[in-house]
Scaffold this motif. Structure first.
Motif, short mmCIF file in Angstrom:
data_model
loop_
_atom_site.label_atom_id
_atom_site.label_comp_id
_atom_site.label_asym_id
_atom_site.label_seq_id
_atom_site.Cartn_x
_atom_site.Cartn_y
_atom_site.Cartn_z
N GLY A 488 40.29 18.26 3.71
CA GLY A 488 41.32 17.48 4.34
C GLY A 488 40.81 16.34 5.20
N SER A 489 39.48 16.35 5.46
CA SER A 489 38.90 15.28 6.28
C SER A 489 38.60 14.07 5.38
N PRO A 490 38.78 12.85 5.87
CA PRO A 490 38.60 11.67 5.03
C PRO A 490 37.14 11.26 4.82
N SER A 491 36.20 11.87 5.52
CA SER A 491 34.81 11.43 5.42
C SER A 491 33.87 12.63 5.47
N PHE A 492 32.62 12.34 5.06
CA PHE A 492 31.60 13.38 5.09
C PHE A 492 31.09 13.57 6.52
N LEU A 493 30.58 14.77 6.79
CA LEU A 493 29.94 15.04 8.07
C LEU A 493 28.55 14.41 8.08
N GLN A 494 28.23 13.67 9.12
CA GLN A 494 26.94 13.03 9.24
C GLN A 494 26.01 13.88 10.11
N PRO A 495 24.72 13.96 9.77
CA PRO A 495 23.80 14.81 10.54
C PRO A 495 23.79 14.44 12.02
N GLY A 496 23.96 15.45 12.86
CA GLY A 496 23.89 15.27 14.31
C GLY A 496 25.12 14.67 14.94
N VAL A 497 26.13 14.32 14.16
CA VAL A 497 27.34 13.68 14.70
C VAL A 497 28.44 14.72 14.84
N PRO A 498 28.92 14.97 16.07
CA PRO A 498 29.95 16.01 16.27
C PRO A 498 31.32 15.54 15.79
N VAL A 499 32.05 16.44 15.16
CA VAL A 499 33.42 16.19 14.73
C VAL A 499 34.24 17.40 15.15
N SER A 500 35.33 17.17 15.87
CA SER A 500 36.13 18.27 16.41
C SER A 500 37.38 18.51 15.59
N PHE A 501 37.77 19.79 15.52
CA PHE A 501 38.96 20.21 14.78
C PHE A 501 39.72 21.18 15.67
N ALA A 502 40.99 20.83 15.99
CA ALA A 502 41.77 21.63 16.93
C ALA A 502 42.81 22.47 16.20
N ASP A 503 43.07 23.66 16.75
CA ASP A 503 44.16 24.49 16.26
C ASP A 503 45.50 23.88 16.69
N PRO A 504 46.58 24.26 16.04
CA PRO A 504 47.91 23.83 16.52
C PRO A 504 48.11 24.31 17.96
N PRO A 505 48.69 23.47 18.81
CA PRO A 505 48.87 23.84 20.23
C PRO A 505 49.72 25.09 20.39
N GLU A 506 49.13 26.12 20.90
CA GLU A 506 49.83 27.36 21.20
C GLU A 506 48.88 28.22 22.02
N SER A 507 49.35 29.33 22.50
CA SER A 507 48.52 30.21 23.31
C SER A 507 47.32 30.70 22.50
N GLY A 508 46.16 30.59 23.08
CA GLY A 508 44.94 31.03 22.41
C GLY A 508 44.36 30.02 21.45
N ALA A 509 44.92 28.80 21.42
CA ALA A 509 44.41 27.77 20.52
C ALA A 509 43.01 27.34 20.95
N MET A 510 42.18 27.03 19.95
CA MET A 510 40.80 26.63 20.20
C MET A 510 40.53 25.28 19.56
N VAL A 511 39.54 24.60 20.09
CA VAL A 511 39.01 23.40 19.45
C VAL A 511 37.57 23.72 19.07
N ARG A 512 37.21 23.43 17.84
CA ARG A 512 35.88 23.74 17.34
C ARG A 512 35.19 22.45 16.93
N THR A 513 33.99 22.28 17.42
CA THR A 513 33.22 21.08 17.13
C THR A 513 32.15 21.42 16.09
N ALA A 514 32.17 20.67 14.99
CA ALA A 514 31.22 20.90 13.90
C ALA A 514 30.09 19.89 13.98
N ILE A 515 28.86 20.37 13.84
CA ILE A 515 27.70 19.48 13.80
C ILE A 515 26.83 19.89 12.63
N ARG A 516 26.79 19.03 11.64
CA ARG A 516 25.90 19.28 10.50
C ARG A 516 24.47 19.00 10.94
N SER A 517 23.56 19.93 10.64
CA SER A 517 22.16 19.75 11.02
C SER A 517 21.27 19.51 9.80
#
Length: 550
Positions: A488-517
């Motif tokens: 669903g993301s429009p671009s590839f993950l670049q090495p060392g570049v953080p990209v964040s993905f958030a859950d829908p806003p609700e109780s217990g929602a998290m944001v996860r940051t992906a870093i390809r190494s």
């Protein structure tokens, strides 16, 4: 007064009696029928005919040997059984012993082209069956053999001796009237010359894994010499064949063949389901008669040996390295995750964080424990290194942390670093009750679908199909660059570049940051020297930082 009792000699055995039993005659009939009619007739599976003669031979040979040597004691009879076991085991386990035995059989007019097959040792228990069934038939208390029975014993002895040294299928007798047993395997190699030649075969090592589809595109280049194991040596008389049995559990398999005056060649079968093992003739006199699974070596006057036959299965080894397009070069910022195998077993406080020039960080850690509800230091501070992209290193001085390491079954390992409350060493949580921060360092993932759940997203690998495969120096591993993307993301993950993905806003929602190494796709994996994943098909290092959605 002591009276000396007379010494009685043990009753003598008569092995010749056993040659007249239905058990021995039946085993001899099975041996002859299998070697001369059933093998290669496709009446029963080749794997069974390959073992049937061994089973029958374990019943026929020891008693026949005992009868020919006219042994009379149980000890001598046991020695005959052990001698048969030793020769049989030596032939199956040692190519050198097999060659010596072949030469010995040549002295009696029946040289063998022997295939060493350790799986044939499953026939050895039949020696126990021979002892149990046939030794009782040697009892001297039984009636003496009549003259016609003794004649039958003599005839059966000659026939039995011939059956144990003669081999199956008398087709293709060479000019010197020597003939050789059939050979069993997926392929066979023929000495297309009148004189003897020496070859050696190196099977693919068991710790080398293949992507069959990828390797089939260029086996000569992708299967380097390092991928093959110890050599099995063959001395082939003129016009004889030996078989190559491949490992069907791989799906595809290969072998490296070379010899004196013979350039190496690689045989590669990309789908063993379509090339079932079978019996091949022990000799081929005309190269025009080489079958689909046959290849040969032919020497011409004044030149070395040349390979002939099986063009679709035979490949010349190559060491050239194709030019790498710019788009296939290793992207900048890519690096491997790494940390010591032994991680802190207690919770720690970070005393300092120092970045190194090699992309690794040195953490100065102080272990801590809780005593009477108070946090106190335990032991002396020490250093701990962690190699990770800068964006994947949110750890800071004075933080309290908990380290956990998890090992997978395929070479992958994970380091989890959880932020703690420094006052209690409990997991630090947000107002919503979720952990304030957890970092997951994932090293050596062999499939993106196993990494995706850490991100709560689907991770997709996009191979660089236009990029040539690269063979590692001094290692059989073959790999190339691969792109990673989150579905669903429009671009590839670049090495060392953080990209964040958030859950829908609700109780217990998290944001996860992906870093390809680090990310590679593999066509060949040499488990003995490769880093990271120890299973096909990918080798991926990835960092996921999980925090509450504010």
């Amino acid at each position: 007064m002591f009276v000396l009792a007379p010494v009685t000699k043990p009753a003598e055995l008569h092995p010749a009696r056993a040659l007249l039993t239905p058990t021995w005659i039946g085993a001899l009939a099975v041996l002859v029928a299998n070697d001369h009619w059933l093998k290669g007739a496709d009446m029963i599976p080749g794997a069974l005919t390959g073992k049937l003669s061994d089973f029958a031979g374990m019943l026929v040979a020891p008693v026949l040997l005992a009868a020919l040597l006219r042994v009379r004691s149980r000890g001598a009879l046991l020695a005959c059984h052990l001698a048969v076991a030793a020769v049989f085991a030596g032939i199956q386990l040692s190519a050198g012993f097999a060659a010596q035995w072949s030469a010995l059989m040549g002295l009696v007019g029946h040289p063998w082209a022997i295939t060493c097959d350790p799986t044939d040792l499953i026939a050895l228990p039949f020696l126990l069956l021979s002892w149990k069934l046939l030794v009782p038939e040697m009892d001297p208390s039984l009636p003496t053999l009549a003259p016609i029975q003794r004649s039958a014993v003599a005839g059966l002895s000659v026939f039995g001796l011939w059956s144990t040294v003669a081999t199956s299928d008398e087709r293709g007798i060479d000019p010197s009237d020597e003939w050789y047993e059939d050979v069993y395997g997926h392929l066979y190699v023929n000495n297309a010359n009148e004189f003897e030649i020496s070859l050696h075969v190196r099977p693919l090592r068991s710790d080398v894994l293949l992507d069959c589809d990828q390797v089939s595109s260029d086996p000569g280049r992708l299967l380097g010499e390092d991928a093959f194991g110890e050599a099995e040596h063959w001395s082939l008389p003129g016009f004889t064949n030996f078989a190559i049995e491949l490992d069907e559990s791989r799906g595809c398999d290969a072998a490296w063949i070379a010899g004196e005056g013979v350039e190496p060649t690689i045989v590669f079968v990309d789908d063993l389901a379509l090339h079932a093992p079978r019996w091949w003739s022990g000799q081929t006199f005309d190269v025009e008669e080489l079958e689909d699974g046959g290849l040969g070596v032919r020497f011409e006057d004044g030149v070395g040996g040349e390979w002939i036959g099986s063009d679709a299965l035979r490949f010349t080894p190559k060491t050239d390295a194709p030019e790498q397009p710019d788009s296939c070069e290793i992207p900048s910022g890519e690096s491997r995750l790494d940390w010591p195998l032994i991680v802190p077993k207690r919770d720690v406080r970070v005393l300092g964080v120092e970045a190194g020039a090699d992309g690794c960080y040195e953490l100065e850690l102080q272990e801590q424990v809780t005593t009477n509800s108070e946090v106190t230091d335990f032991g002396e501070p020490y250093g701990f290194y962690l190699c990770a992209p800068e964006a994947g290193m949110p750890l800071a001085e004075d933080e309290a942390l908990r380290f956990e390491v998890i090992y997978g079954n395929s070479g992958e390992r994970e380091l989890r670093v959880t932020l703690l409350d420094p006052a209690t060493l409990d997991v630090a949580v947000s107002e919503s009750g979720m952990p304030t921060r957890q970092v997951r360092y994932l090293r050596g993932g062999n499939d993106p679908q196993f990494i995706g759940p850490a991100l709560n997203r689907q991770l997709v690998a996009v191979p660089g199909v236009s990029c040539p495969w690269q063979v590692e120096a001094a290692c059989a591993t073959v790999e190339r660059h691969v792109e990673l993307a989150v579905a669903g993301s429009p671009s590839f993950l670049q090495p060392g570049v953080p990209v964040s993905f958030a859950d829908p806003p609700e109780s217990g929602a998290m944001v996860r940051t992906a870093i390809r190494s680090y990310a590679r796709e593999r066509a060949v994996l040499d488990q003995s020297c490769a880093e990271g994943a120890l299973q096909m098909t990918y080798d991926i290092d990835f960092v996921v930082i999980s925090e509450p959605l504010i």
